[in-house]
Design a protein around this motif. Sequence first.
Motif, short mmCIF file in Angstrom:
data_model
loop_
_atom_site.label_atom_id
_atom_site.label_comp_id
_atom_site.label_asym_id
_atom_site.label_seq_id
_atom_site.Cartn_x
_atom_site.Cartn_y
_atom_site.Cartn_z
N UNK A 12 3.79 1.46 4.88
CA UNK A 12 4.59 1.69 6.08
C UNK A 12 4.80 0.41 6.88
N UNK A 13 3.77 -0.44 6.93
CA UNK A 13 3.94 -1.67 7.73
C UNK A 13 4.53 -2.82 6.91
N UNK A 15 7.50 -3.55 5.41
CA UNK A 15 8.75 -4.21 5.81
C UNK A 15 8.58 -5.04 7.08
N UNK A 16 7.93 -4.47 8.10
CA UNK A 16 7.75 -5.20 9.36
C UNK A 16 6.89 -6.44 9.15
N UNK A 17 5.85 -6.30 8.29
CA UNK A 17 4.98 -7.45 8.03
C UNK A 17 5.75 -8.55 7.30
N UNK A 19 8.98 -9.11 7.56
CA UNK A 19 9.85 -9.73 8.57
C UNK A 19 9.05 -10.68 9.47
N UNK A 20 7.83 -10.23 9.80
CA UNK A 20 6.95 -11.06 10.62
C UNK A 20 6.72 -12.41 9.95
N UNK A 22 8.47 -13.83 7.20
CA UNK A 22 9.65 -14.61 6.80
C UNK A 22 10.45 -15.10 8.00
#
Lengths: 290, 288
Positions: A12-13, A15-17, A19-20, A22
Amino acid sequence: MTHRRWFTPWLLVAPAALWLCVFNIWPSINTVVLAFTNAKPLGGGRFTGLENFTRALDDDQLADALLNSVVFMLVCLPLLVMLPLLLAILVEKKLPGIMFFRTAFYTPVVASAVVVALIWGWVLDDRGLINGFAQWLGVVAEPVPFLTDRWLLLFSAISLTIWKGLGYYMIIYLSALGNVRRELHEAAAVDGAGPVRRFWSVTVPGVRNTMLLVSVLVAVSALRVFSELYVLSNGTGGPGGRDMSVVMLIQLYSRGFTGHLGYASALSIVLLVITIGPMLLLLRLDRKAA
Amino acid sequence: MAAHAKAGRPSGFNRIGAGEKALRYALLLLVLALTVSPFLWQLSTSLKSLDEDIYSRTPSFLPEHPTLANYAEVARTIPVWSYAVNSLVVAVIVVAGNAVGATVAGYALAKLRFRGAKLLLGLFLATLVLPGEVTIVSQYVTVRGLGLADTLLGVALPGAIGMLNVLLMRTAFQAIPPEMDEAAVIDGATVWQRLLHIGLPNVRGMLSVITIFAFIGAWDDFLWPLIVLTDPANYTLTVGLQYLNGTFIANPRLIAAGTMISFVPIVIVFAALQRFFFRGVEEGAIKG
């Protein structure tokens, strides 16, 4: 909370991780790295030590930009801390039609800074509404050079920043005003305090933390100004390029044949240094409020 | 701020006199005029025909012969409609990315226990200290490295999951009482089912606030697309309008028409959704 597979939360995290890493952590590291190189938009990238920073010390445009930022901040701070508070008090009472007014006052916030600057650019034009009206009244003989004078252009950008920001800070104050204890107002009123007295001795202390929060937000956004100055000066940075902001310089060096990514990164670090103080204060406030 | 207890509100204090009411409405109308008139002035300029003297010292507030000709003319000057589509494409990617990415991550951080959660949360929080402009140059280098320079995807991607939105969604999910989840766990609900049926219905306010802001932010953004996009065919609306401003300064009617094309959709979106927005604000979504 329990979950059957250990990797479910990570899924769950993820994609956000990603983005964090990259788009936040890596560019932060890379900014520091690039600042010590002569990277250009087309090739380059040799380590050049402190060259970019010594160049920045000598850069008259950067000195102008920093001066502009300070002026921007000093004018915006008192006005954008007080006016939106008064506006919030005005729209706080649930009179008939108040939602319409609240929404209308927020409209400049949702408009793009480009749209706002183009609208004001026309209003402030040599042959625009204000100059036409002022000449018709006979207040001035010649048009006031709102957009072509070094200081008037800066103050025009400041004015429209304030005009655009009123609604934003009004909403922040509005949610804070709901928490000011009503009995205090009543008690003060019973004691014979008028509206002005109650404003200073009940409302202001009640929203003190919010005023501090707004001050920080205003200060940081004044240091980050870009679109208003860029569009009002038509990308030129005003007469002699003296109405640049730090962000405009970063943009200037980020692209094209005159581009210098290394120098732009060094300027980014300058921007970080001047914004980090207020930003850290903001984070502390946020922790306290949470 | 939140430390103050909500006080009881005796009704007597809420009544205001006719004089104060009149004064309040007078002030409201004054601020309304200051807020709205520049937009109306621009709208009026965009509808004025070429025969009408817009440089007159006493210009009329209403167009003498309202015409849509300027909108057709601006579309002949720059591909303004395809710029609008480009802006829309970027906005849709950003909204979808945030609605999904920030929601699932916010849920995991609020409701699931896993190794590294604390560290991750700290890193999300740390990014907030960094103004976006500070990393914009290396952001561009990254996007170029991904082969996305001068593309709409390159414009949309970095903002497709906003770190602040992850944190806001986490806060919203945290407000759901743990008992609701516990009951579902006993009933054998999976994480996904709990997120969908217990989580989501309870965070609608925050979800609408972050999607509205994601849309507005993407539609209004200027600096980032200005850096990423080179080919005028790929411009978004804001970049295209500045391009128009730089090229055809001579006719304010065209620039006015262009700004209206950018402004009207965002006002419609905001007016249609302002209920959710102000409700979300009351839930404390906007603190900076």
